[in-house]
Motif scaffolding. Sequence first.
Motif, PDB file in Angstrom:
ATOM      1  N   PRO A   9       3.430  29.434  -2.762  1.00  0.00           N
ATOM      2  CA  PRO A   9       4.285  30.441  -2.068  1.00  0.00           C
ATOM      3  C   PRO A   9       5.512  29.773  -1.551  1.00  0.00           C
ATOM      4  CG  PRO A   9       2.200  29.764  -0.878  1.00  0.00           C
ATOM      5  CD  PRO A   9       2.060  29.126  -2.293  1.00  0.00           C
ATOM      6  N   GLY A  10       6.601  30.285  -0.984  1.00  0.00           N
ATOM      7  CA  GLY A  10       7.573  29.997  -0.492  1.00  0.00           C
ATOM      8  C   GLY A  10       8.504  28.951  -1.663  1.00  0.00           C
ATOM      9  N   ILE A  11       8.764  27.771  -1.185  1.00  0.00           N
ATOM     10  CA  ILE A  11       9.274  26.740  -2.061  1.00  0.00           C
ATOM     11  C   ILE A  11       8.244  26.485  -3.251  1.00  0.00           C
ATOM     12  CG2 ILE A  11      10.326  24.553  -2.590  1.00  0.00           C
ATOM     13  CD1 ILE A  11      11.802  24.880   0.542  1.00  0.00           C
ATOM     14  N   ASN A  12       8.362  26.689  -4.416  1.00  0.00           N
ATOM     15  CA  ASN A  12       7.354  26.328  -5.371  1.00  0.00           C
ATOM     16  C   ASN A  12       7.562  25.006  -5.933  1.00  0.00           C
ATOM     17  OD1 ASN A  12       9.027  26.294  -7.643  1.00  0.00           O
ATOM     18  ND2 ASN A  12       8.490  28.474  -8.049  1.00  0.00           N
ATOM     19  N   GLY A  13       6.770  24.447  -6.928  1.00  0.00           N
ATOM     20  CA  GLY A  13       6.650  23.085  -7.109  1.00  0.00           C
ATOM     21  C   GLY A  13       8.334  22.688  -8.052  1.00  0.00           C
ATOM     22  N   GLU A  14       8.324  23.666  -8.908  1.00  0.00           N
ATOM     23  CA  GLU A  14       9.646  23.459  -9.636  1.00  0.00           C
ATOM     24  C   GLU A  14      10.959  23.331  -8.876  1.00  0.00           C
ATOM     25  OE1 GLU A  14       9.677  25.884 -13.177  1.00  0.00           O
ATOM     26  OE2 GLU A  14      12.196  25.773 -13.277  1.00  0.00           O
ATOM     27  N   GLU A  15      11.000  24.180  -7.695  1.00  0.00           N
ATOM     28  CA  GLU A  15      12.051  24.108  -6.885  1.00  0.00           C
ATOM     29  C   GLU A  15      12.125  22.569  -6.003  1.00  0.00           C
ATOM     30  OE1 GLU A  15      12.704  28.893  -5.955  1.00  0.00           O
ATOM     31  OE2 GLU A  15      11.102  27.826  -4.878  1.00  0.00           O
ATOM     32  N   LEU A  16      10.700  22.258  -5.735  1.00  0.00           N
ATOM     33  CA  LEU A  16      10.730  21.055  -4.876  1.00  0.00           C
ATOM     34  C   LEU A  16      11.028  19.768  -5.802  1.00  0.00           C
ATOM     35  CD1 LEU A  16       9.449  19.711  -2.378  1.00  0.00           C
ATOM     36  CD2 LEU A  16       7.361  19.618  -3.954  1.00  0.00           C
ATOM     37  N   VAL A  17      10.817  19.871  -7.122  1.00  0.00           N
ATOM     38  CA  VAL A  17      11.179  18.643  -7.915  1.00  0.00           C
ATOM     39  C   VAL A  17      12.702  19.049  -7.807  1.00  0.00           C
ATOM     40  CG1 VAL A  17      11.537  17.899 -10.169  1.00  0.00           C
ATOM     41  CG2 VAL A  17       9.130  18.658  -9.353  1.00  0.00           C
ATOM     42  N   GLY A  38       6.093  23.845  -0.918  1.00  0.00           N
ATOM     43  CA  GLY A  38       7.299  23.040  -1.093  1.00  0.00           C
ATOM     44  C   GLY A  38       7.974  22.718   0.160  1.00  0.00           C
ATOM     45  N   GLY A  39       8.149  23.638   1.168  1.00  0.00           N
ATOM     46  CA  GLY A  39       8.643  23.499   2.462  1.00  0.00           C
ATOM     47  C   GLY A  39       7.990  22.588   3.480  1.00  0.00           C
ATOM     48  N   GLU A  40       6.575  22.776   3.302  1.00  0.00           N
ATOM     49  CA  GLU A  40       5.916  21.798   4.237  1.00  0.00           C
ATOM     50  C   GLU A  40       5.942  20.268   3.606  1.00  0.00           C
ATOM     51  OE1 GLU A  40       1.617  22.339   4.829  1.00  0.00           O
ATOM     52  OE2 GLU A  40       1.931  24.469   5.282  1.00  0.00           O
ATOM     53  N   ALA A  41       6.084  20.249   2.105  1.00  0.00           N
ATOM     54  CA  ALA A  41       6.362  18.906   1.603  1.00  0.00           C
ATOM     55  C   ALA A  41       7.479  18.429   1.985  1.00  0.00           C
ATOM     56  CB  ALA A  41       6.398  19.041   0.136  1.00  0.00           C
ATOM     57  N   LEU A  42       8.845  19.182   1.963  1.00  0.00           N
ATOM     58  CA  LEU A  42      10.121  18.820   2.468  1.00  0.00           C
ATOM     59  C   LEU A  42      10.051  18.208   3.897  1.00  0.00           C
ATOM     60  CD1 LEU A  42      12.349  21.099   0.641  1.00  0.00           C
ATOM     61  CD2 LEU A  42      12.205  18.720   0.060  1.00  0.00           C
ATOM     62  N   ALA A  43       9.450  18.897   4.746  1.00  0.00           N
ATOM     63  CA  ALA A  43       9.412  18.583   6.038  1.00  0.00           C
ATOM     64  C   ALA A  43       8.713  17.385   6.159  1.00  0.00           C
ATOM     65  CB  ALA A  43       8.647  19.430   7.199  1.00  0.00           C
ATOM     66  N   LYS A  83       0.836  -1.209   0.074  1.00  0.00           N
ATOM     67  CA  LYS A  83      -0.030   0.000  -0.034  1.00  0.00           C
ATOM     68  C   LYS A  83       0.982   1.243  -0.050  1.00  0.00           C
ATOM     69  CE  LYS A  83      -3.701  -1.963   2.579  1.00  0.00           C
ATOM     70  NZ  LYS A  83      -4.382  -2.255   3.948  1.00  0.00           N
ATOM     71  N   PRO A  84       0.928   2.127  -1.002  1.00  0.00           N
ATOM     72  CA  PRO A  84       1.775   3.316  -1.149  1.00  0.00           C
ATOM     73  C   PRO A  84       1.346   4.305  -0.067  1.00  0.00           C
ATOM     74  CG  PRO A  84       0.365   3.201  -3.052  1.00  0.00           C
ATOM     75  CD  PRO A  84      -0.067   1.844  -2.135  1.00  0.00           C
ATOM     76  N   SER A  85       2.467   5.239   0.199  1.00  0.00           N
ATOM     77  CA  SER A  85       1.960   6.240   1.018  1.00  0.00           C
ATOM     78  C   SER A  85       2.140   7.460  -0.055  1.00  0.00           C
ATOM     79  CB  SER A  85       2.742   6.615   2.307  1.00  0.00           C
ATOM     80  OG  SER A  85       4.223   6.807   1.892  1.00  0.00           O
ATOM     81  N   VAL A  86       1.180   8.569  -0.061  1.00  0.00           N
ATOM     82  CA  VAL A  86       1.106   9.369  -0.968  1.00  0.00           C
ATOM     83  C   VAL A  86       1.275  10.767  -0.425  1.00  0.00           C
ATOM     84  CG1 VAL A  86      -0.159  10.442  -3.081  1.00  0.00           C
ATOM     85  CG2 VAL A  86       0.026   7.997  -2.683  1.00  0.00           C
ATOM     86  N   LEU A  87       1.999  11.570  -1.046  1.00  0.00           N
ATOM     87  CA  LEU A  87       1.903  13.206  -0.500  1.00  0.00           C
ATOM     88  C   LEU A  87       1.454  14.144  -1.612  1.00  0.00           C
ATOM     89  CD1 LEU A  87       2.989  15.413   1.182  1.00  0.00           C
ATOM     90  CD2 LEU A  87       5.269  15.129   0.135  1.00  0.00           C
ATOM     91  N   ILE A  88       0.383  14.679  -1.438  1.00  0.00           N
ATOM     92  CA  ILE A  88      -0.257  15.705  -2.261  1.00  0.00           C
ATOM     93  C   ILE A  88       0.439  17.109  -1.647  1.00  0.00           C
ATOM     94  CG2 ILE A  88      -2.534  16.547  -3.195  1.00  0.00           C
ATOM     95  CD1 ILE A  88      -3.741  13.892  -2.233  1.00  0.00           C
ATOM     96  N   VAL A  89       0.798  17.888  -2.690  1.00  0.00           N
ATOM     97  CA  VAL A  89       1.245  19.132  -2.490  1.00  0.00           C
ATOM     98  C   VAL A  89       0.582  20.320  -3.378  1.00  0.00           C
ATOM     99  CG1 VAL A  89       3.554  20.552  -2.163  1.00  0.00           C
ATOM    100  CG2 VAL A  89       3.704  18.145  -2.345  1.00  0.00           C
ATOM    101  N   ASP A  90      -0.300  21.063  -2.599  1.00  0.00           N
ATOM    102  CA  ASP A  90      -0.945  22.088  -3.610  1.00  0.00           C
ATOM    103  C   ASP A  90      -1.520  23.268  -2.528  1.00  0.00           C
ATOM    104  OD1 ASP A  90      -2.756  22.022  -6.352  1.00  0.00           O
ATOM    105  OD2 ASP A  90      -2.869  23.493  -5.059  1.00  0.00           O
ATOM    106  N   ASP A  91      -1.264  24.248  -2.760  1.00  0.00           N
ATOM    107  CA  ASP A  91      -1.640  25.475  -1.825  1.00  0.00           C
ATOM    108  C   ASP A  91      -3.176  25.567  -1.727  1.00  0.00           C
ATOM    109  OD1 ASP A  91      -1.893  26.462  -4.369  1.00  0.00           O
ATOM    110  OD2 ASP A  91      -0.945  28.333  -4.070  1.00  0.00           O
ATOM    111  N   SER A  92      -3.922  24.861  -2.676  1.00  0.00           N
ATOM    112  CA  SER A  92      -5.412  24.823  -2.481  1.00  0.00           C
ATOM    113  C   SER A  92      -5.980  23.658  -1.986  1.00  0.00           C
ATOM    114  CB  SER A  92      -6.015  25.042  -3.978  1.00  0.00           C
ATOM    115  OG  SER A  92      -7.400  24.559  -4.068  1.00  0.00           O
TER     116      SER A  92
END
Lengths: 133, 157, 162
Positions: free
Chosen positions: A60-68, A38-43, A2-11
Motif C-alpha cells: 500500500p502507499g508507495i509500492n516497491g517499484e516507486e521505492l526503487v 515504501g513510505g516507511e522505508a524512505l523514512a 557488518k551490514p545494516s539491512v532494511l526489509i520492506v514488505d507489507d507482510s
Amino acid sequence: MKPSVLIVDDSPAMRAFIRRVLELSGVVMSECYQAADGGEALAVLRRSPVDLVLTDINMPGINGEELVKLIHADEQLNSIPVVVVSTDATEQRVAALLRLGARGYVTKPFHPETLRADLEKVMEAADDRRCRG
Amino acid sequence: MTDGVGVECRPDQVQAALRRAAVSVLETMFFVSLAGETEEPSEAAPEFGQPVRVEFQGGCQGAFTIRVSGSMSCSMAANFLAKDEQEVDEPEASQVVSEFANMVCGATLSVVAPHATLNLSYPCAGTGVVARGEVYRDALVCDCGRVQMQLEFWHNE
Amino acid sequence: MVLKTVIVGMADARVSEEQDSTLITYALGSCVAVALHDPQAMIGGMIHYMLPDSSLDPGKAQARPWMFADTGIPILLDELKRAGATRRRMRVFLAGGAQVLDSSNFFEIGKRNYLAARKLLWKAGLLVKGEDVGGTGSRTVSLRLSDGRFLIRSPAQQERTL
C-alpha cells in the motif's frame, strides 16, 4: 563490515522469513530494519545508514517499484543496492525493475538458499563498486 | 484463449497453472506435500478458516480466494516461521495464509498473463463475495490439511 | 594412510570424528540421505531414512528412529552437537528422494521424504549447501571428512561432487 539491512514488505510473516534467511546465511547484521511500505522505508533510509534493501513490489502507499525509482533518483541513497523479492515473475516486470535500478530480483516462491545466493552476488558486486569507487 | 483481458492461456492451461503454482508454493515455502487424495471443490466446510481474498488489476482484472482448514493454517505458519505449532498465535497463522494467497495468486498470474503488468491488493478477509466472470476452482488434500482455491477473471463492463 | 569407510545402512545413521574416514550409503531410491559436516571440528554425520513421518508407524519409530525423518534427523543433530560440531559451521547436503516404484505404496514418498528433511533443517536453523534429489534413479553418496566433499554416484551419470 557488518551490514545494516532494511526489509520492506507489507507482510510481517514474510519479513520474518527473509530475516531468518539472512541470519542463517551467516550475514552478521549490525541492524535489521523493517518497513511495511515504501513510505516507511524512505523514512528509515533518511535517518539511518543502510547497506542493503530487500523490497516487495505490491504494497500500500508507495509500492516497491516507486521505492526503487525514488532510491535510484536520490543522490544520497542511490549507491544502496536494492533487491526485489516479488511474486511477479513476468519477464517485463523483472526487466523494468532492473532498468529502474534494482540490483537483483528474486521471485516467490523461493528456496532460502536461492535468496542467500542472490544476496551474496549483490553484496559482492556492491563491495567491488566500493573498492573501485 | 480465455476471454479474460490479458490472459494468454486456454482454460485448461489456467487450471493447470493454478494447481502448479499452489503446489510449488506449498512445497517450497511451507514444506507441505500433497497427500495423494483428490477432492472435488465444494462449498467451504465448517472446519475451514475464513477465506482470504486478493484482488488484482492492470492488464487483467479479477480476484483470487483461498481457504485452508483450521489445522493447516497453524502447521503452515509453524513451518514458515520455524516455530512449534503450539507457539503460533492466531494473527501469525492469518498473516501466513495471506502470504500464501498472495504468492499463489502472483505465481499463477505470472504464467497465465505474462505480458500484463498487474497490481495485487493486500490480502483481506473475503466472506460474502459472490464469484463472477470466468471462474476456476481447485481443491488440494495435503499432509496437514486441505486447501480450496478460486480464481476469477472479470470482464470490462 | 589407510582410509576408513563407515557404511550407513538403510534406516541407519552414523557420526564420525575420524578425519580419515568417509561416510557412505548405498542405493538411495525414494529414501533420503542427509549429510552434515563441520569443517573446523572435522566431524561428519549421515542419516539414510526411509519415511518422512513417524506417525505412519509409531511402533517402528520407537524401535528404529533412523527409519523416519522426524525422529532420526533431530537425534543425528543432537549427536553431532554432542561430538563437538557447531550449527553455524555445519555444511549440509541432501540426496535421494527419487520417484521409484516401491512396495510401500505411499504417494510420492520420495518427494515427501525430501520435504520432510527441508522442513526439519529449516526449523533447526540449517540451510542446504548442495542437493541432488528427485528423478527416477538410484544414488550412492559419500561424505569425505578430510575435505568435506560430498560425492554422488548414480548408474546413468558420472560421479559428481556437490
